[in-house]
Write a protein that holds these residues in place. Structure first.
Motif, PDB file in Angstrom:
ATOM      1  N   SER D  47       0.844  -1.200   0.000  1.00  0.00           N
ATOM      2  CA  SER D  47       0.000   0.000   0.000  1.00  0.00           C
ATOM      3  C   SER D  47       0.877   1.246   0.000  1.00  0.00           C
ATOM      4  O   SER D  47       1.652   1.459   0.933  1.00  0.00           O
ATOM      5  CB  SER D  47      -0.904   0.026   1.235  1.00  0.00           C
ATOM      6  N   VAL D  48       0.742   2.065  -1.026  1.00  0.00           N
ATOM      7  CA  VAL D  48       1.450   3.342  -1.095  1.00  0.00           C
ATOM      8  C   VAL D  48       0.717   4.375  -0.243  1.00  0.00           C
ATOM      9  O   VAL D  48       1.330   5.092   0.550  1.00  0.00           O
ATOM     10  CB  VAL D  48       1.541   3.831  -2.555  1.00  0.00           C
ATOM     11  N   PHE D  50      -3.672   5.429   1.123  1.00  0.00           N
ATOM     12  CA  PHE D  50      -5.117   5.292   0.960  1.00  0.00           C
ATOM     13  C   PHE D  50      -5.838   6.407   1.669  1.00  0.00           C
ATOM     14  O   PHE D  50      -5.288   7.059   2.554  1.00  0.00           O
ATOM     15  CB  PHE D  50      -5.624   3.918   1.424  1.00  0.00           C
ATOM     16  N   LYS D  70      -9.577  -0.096 -10.128  1.00  0.00           N
ATOM     17  CA  LYS D  70      -9.964   1.022 -10.997  1.00  0.00           C
ATOM     18  C   LYS D  70      -8.990   1.142 -12.166  1.00  0.00           C
ATOM     19  O   LYS D  70      -9.354   1.550 -13.263  1.00  0.00           O
ATOM     20  CB  LYS D  70      -9.952   2.350 -10.216  1.00  0.00           C
ATOM     21  N   ARG D  71      -7.725   0.850 -11.889  1.00  0.00           N
ATOM     22  CA  ARG D  71      -6.720   0.882 -12.960  1.00  0.00           C
ATOM     23  C   ARG D  71      -5.538   0.006 -12.587  1.00  0.00           C
ATOM     24  O   ARG D  71      -5.006   0.108 -11.487  1.00  0.00           O
ATOM     25  CB  ARG D  71      -6.223   2.292 -13.200  1.00  0.00           C
ATOM     26  N   THR D  75       3.304  -0.511 -12.663  1.00  0.00           N
ATOM     27  CA  THR D  75       3.894  -0.270 -11.338  1.00  0.00           C
ATOM     28  C   THR D  75       2.830  -0.006 -10.274  1.00  0.00           C
ATOM     29  O   THR D  75       2.946  -0.469  -9.153  1.00  0.00           O
ATOM     30  CB  THR D  75       4.844   0.955 -11.403  1.00  0.00           C
ATOM     31  N   LEU D  76       1.812   0.757 -10.642  1.00  0.00           N
ATOM     32  CA  LEU D  76       0.808   1.177  -9.659  1.00  0.00           C
ATOM     33  C   LEU D  76      -0.576   0.644 -10.016  1.00  0.00           C
ATOM     34  O   LEU D  76      -0.967   0.652 -11.190  1.00  0.00           O
ATOM     35  CB  LEU D  76       0.764   2.705  -9.575  1.00  0.00           C
ATOM     36  N   VAL D  78      -4.632   1.127  -8.814  1.00  0.00           N
ATOM     37  CA  VAL D  78      -5.559   1.942  -8.031  1.00  0.00           C
ATOM     38  C   VAL D  78      -6.826   1.122  -7.788  1.00  0.00           C
ATOM     39  O   VAL D  78      -7.411   0.589  -8.733  1.00  0.00           O
ATOM     40  CB  VAL D  78      -5.877   3.268  -8.755  1.00  0.00           C
ATOM     41  N   MET D  97     -13.044   3.363   0.632  1.00  0.00           N
ATOM     42  CA  MET D  97     -11.605   3.627   0.485  1.00  0.00           C
ATOM     43  C   MET D  97     -11.227   3.809  -0.981  1.00  0.00           C
ATOM     44  O   MET D  97     -11.791   3.160  -1.857  1.00  0.00           O
ATOM     45  CB  MET D  97     -10.806   2.443   1.046  1.00  0.00           C
ATOM     46  N   LEU D  98     -10.258   4.699  -1.223  1.00  0.00           N
ATOM     47  CA  LEU D  98      -9.623   4.832  -2.540  1.00  0.00           C
ATOM     48  C   LEU D  98      -8.121   4.709  -2.282  1.00  0.00           C
ATOM     49  O   LEU D  98      -7.563   5.488  -1.508  1.00  0.00           O
ATOM     50  CB  LEU D  98      -9.990   6.175  -3.174  1.00  0.00           C
ATOM     51  N   ALA D  99      -7.481   3.708  -2.910  1.00  0.00           N
ATOM     52  CA  ALA D  99      -6.116   3.341  -2.528  1.00  0.00           C
ATOM     53  C   ALA D  99      -5.184   3.222  -3.729  1.00  0.00           C
ATOM     54  O   ALA D  99      -5.603   2.841  -4.822  1.00  0.00           O
ATOM     55  CB  ALA D  99      -6.130   2.004  -1.788  1.00  0.00           C
ATOM     56  N   THR D 100      -3.911   3.539  -3.502  1.00  0.00           N
ATOM     57  CA  THR D 100      -2.852   3.351  -4.496  1.00  0.00           C
ATOM     58  C   THR D 100      -1.916   2.270  -3.986  1.00  0.00           C
ATOM     59  O   THR D 100      -1.412   2.356  -2.860  1.00  0.00           O
ATOM     60  CB  THR D 100      -2.054   4.660  -4.691  1.00  0.00           C
ATOM     61  N   MET D 102       1.366  -0.522  -4.901  1.00  0.00           N
ATOM     62  CA  MET D 102       2.537  -0.718  -5.759  1.00  0.00           C
ATOM     63  C   MET D 102       2.779  -2.212  -5.967  1.00  0.00           C
ATOM     64  O   MET D 102       2.700  -2.997  -5.016  1.00  0.00           O
ATOM     65  CB  MET D 102       3.748  -0.101  -5.076  1.00  0.00           C
TER      66      MET D 102
END
Lengths: 108, 108, 108, 108
Positions: D47-48, D50, D70-71, D75-76, D78, D97-100, D102
């Motif tokens: 987790s980068v 959230f 979502k995408r 590398t990343l 979402v 939650m909306l999270a990025t 790696m």
């Protein structure tokens, strides 16, 4: 709630993509209108905060944002919105927002 | 890193405050320049995501954003920035951003 | 506002780092106590939303979070907090939070 | 991707609601597993950052989180996730939650 705007060269950044600020603004507006649809008549709305993830370069002839209300509280409304670039009739998801909006009573 | 811009009526919304989109853009730019200062020469930077809290109406003659790098990784840089409105020589904090930025190698 | 807790093996994830959930909880608590310090006596506080960036693996003998109030409104308080891992007497920034907190009147 | 866990008194805060940290952890896990489903075999995820919005008190016999990608970048990744409380057979949305995230190559 859906908002659309056409491509315009004044909205681009150094790579000819539409600028993150323009995409953020359309997402913010879409969330604001969604929030307006659930507050009592005469109330205004104000963005408390939002988070945006940028998912793909914003390239296309037209852009649109679609929003939904996740929760409508008395004071706070939480909305989510997706922004799409339309190119040659196809839509591509380019950004997504999660926003907290405040309902403001009239004549404060 | 500090960025400044003067008030202009084209940047206002319905209440004569400077629009959240303009404040977001200056914060995003300040974070981007801070990130640029820590990536290897020739690298570009790209906003992955940001969160903005709007803290007070953006009213003033001039606006500025100040940013700092919270962490400089090889691929990701995390920056924070504050935006201030300057009015009659006094600064007021109007918004704050926490952003994730990606370093892009040249000639991708 | 500063909160501290010692390392405990029950808090680790698969790599023996302290779990993101534990780091998030200490940041959330630090923001909550900072918010409590600015609301009228008897009011309670509630986390509306937060964003956390994880900056480095949480490895150490002790962990601490330090928070500050960015804006104290009547209804909403915005706080920022940093979490540090302490190892061999040195502090390392491991995560940072930006949070929106609501003030709740007593006897709702 | 769906994750479930039963109510347990050890997870509650002062009001007998399930603690925000527990809800955040289930949302984070749901996003992590969704991300794992789109990375190459053998890759790990991290987790980068959230953002979580808390929408309603977490009261119920069981809790679940549902996530979507979502995408999926190289590398990343979402992801978005919703957490629900189940009480008397009815689900209520309690957080989102909306999270990025790696993607990490094996044997780094």
């Amino acid at each position: 709630m859906e908002i659309r705007f056409p491509f315009h060269s004044s909205l681009t950044q150094q790579n000819d993509f539409v600028h993150a600020g323009a995409i953020t603004s359309i997402l913010d507006s879409a969330c604001g209108y969604a929030a307006l649809s659930v507050v009592p008549e005469g109330h205004d709305v104000l963005s408390v905060e939002f988070k945006v993830n940028f998912l793909a370069p914003a390239v296309g002839e037209e852009f649109c944002a679609r929003s939904q209300v996740k929760r409508a509280g008395k004071t706070l409304i939480v909305c989510a919105a997706d922004a799409f670039a339309c190119k040659n009739g196809e839509e591509k998801l380019v950004a997504t927002m999660l926003a907290t909006i405040m309902a403001l009573q009239p004549n404060r």
